[in-house]
Design an enzyme around this catalytic site. Sequence first.
Site: not given
Ligand code: EPZ
Length: 430
Positions: A22-23, A93, A117, A122-126, A308, A330, A401
């Site tokens: 999926k990812n 998202r 969620c 799940r911020p996207i600031d980065l 996951d 995480i 999902r």
């Molecule tokens: C991806 O989510 C996956 N989703 C998630 O799978 C997976 O759990 C996660 O990576 C970790 O491996 C997809 O690929 C679609 P991150 P993502 O950005 O990219 C923080 C599933 O079940 N962060 O690697 O959203 C964040 O809050 C899903 O299939 C910021 O602070 O995860 C988290 O604590 C669930 N600011 C950490 O980083 C940002 O701008 C890692 O998040 C982005 C992230």
Amino acid sequence: MECLEIKPSKNLKGIIEISGAKNSALPNIAATILTDQPVILNNIPDLLDVRYMISLLKSIGSNIEKINENSWAFSLKEPITLEANYEIVEKMRASILVLGSMLSRFGEAKVALPGGCPIGLRPIDLHLKALEKMGVKITKEHGFIVARGKPKGAHIIFDKITVTGTENIMMAAVLAKGETVIENAALEPEVVDLAILLQKMGADISWDWRNKSRTIRIRGVKKLKGTVHNIIPDRIEAGTFVVLSALTNANVILKNYPYELLTYVHYVLKNIGINVVQIDKNSVIVKRRNELKPAYIETKEYPYFPTDLQAQFMTLLSVVDGLSIVKENIFENRFLHVPELNRLGAKIEVSNNKVAVIDGVKKLTGAEVKATDLRASAAMVIAGLIAEGKTIIHDIYHLDRGYENIDTKLKMVGAEIERKRITQPKVKTN
Ligand code: EPZ
């Protein structure tokens, strides 16, 4: 509304095919925005999230053709809009992944701010900080991210490792003027799979992922072309079925099993007393010792233990004699399955939502429970297959999902699992 009714199922037998990841499918579909040529993606899993991403691409103006159950052709000649609407983004998202590709090709994008969620804010600031570093103007207006300007090459250092953040910036960089260096990039196989797709489309990406380098060098090119690409198998679904096979003493062959993507998980399993045995290049069976040993597990970024798979391993450890510890590093709220497992008779305590202590019990007993997030829902299915008596899992849209027809796959190998429709419970008002 639907629920799953599950009864104890021992001696499962047969073959389970692991679906496409999926990812990997989600970013790869977003990447088809980067060219006006047709891109064919194979091994796409038939999941709710994939259907959402496909409808998002359709709403933007992509011509999409279903070739067969798991193959799709995408080609976006002219967009009809550069806005990713709220009702799709709030359901999934990962829609944020169209931000990088729309900016790359068209120099503008309007994407509804993804909500949180169950597992965290799940911020996207980065993502946004990196795009601004690439010269993109970002404002937030009425719940939308409004981004303007073609990204330019820049030196990006991610303060935290982010999977979709790395993917978004890779897609923003492939058509950017100049060179982009991404440091502290995510190494997840799904990110690598996107890089391979982009390279096949003509992107100039150098990345030594085999040696676990976290530095990606991308030189922008003028245009990208169409290609054909096979999505990698889903390592999380694969790990889920390994735990399920071990707990039910299944005699099941797991096909399309991505063995090399689960090295660390196999190491953890071996210490518990579970071996994943290769029977050919793509297939494995699961063997286990009678006595399993408790474990200490910490979730980390790839190549270490994936967050996951945390919930599924919690189900496993809940019936392993002794004390096990699971540390979630995480996400800030990824223990929602604990109260549900405790309803089934598990003995799990959580401190400051970071560490779970599991005191293994002899058996679980069936009850009505609910799925709380995408991967945790699979943990409840596994629990239902070993709990004494009947287990009913509600809110199974979470399950749909992330897992392609999991109840059909399990029924095919002899599991007692039924998907039932439930009418809204009559709320007694007295
Ligand atoms: C991806 O989510 C996956 N989703 C998630 O799978 C997976 O759990 C996660 O990576 C970790 O491996 C997809 O690929 C679609 P991150 P993502 O950005 O990219 C923080 C599933 O079940 N962060 O690697 O959203 C964040 O809050 C899903 O299939 C910021 O602070 O995860 C988290 O604590 C669930 N600011 C950490 O980083 C940002 O701008 C890692 O998040 C982005 C992230």
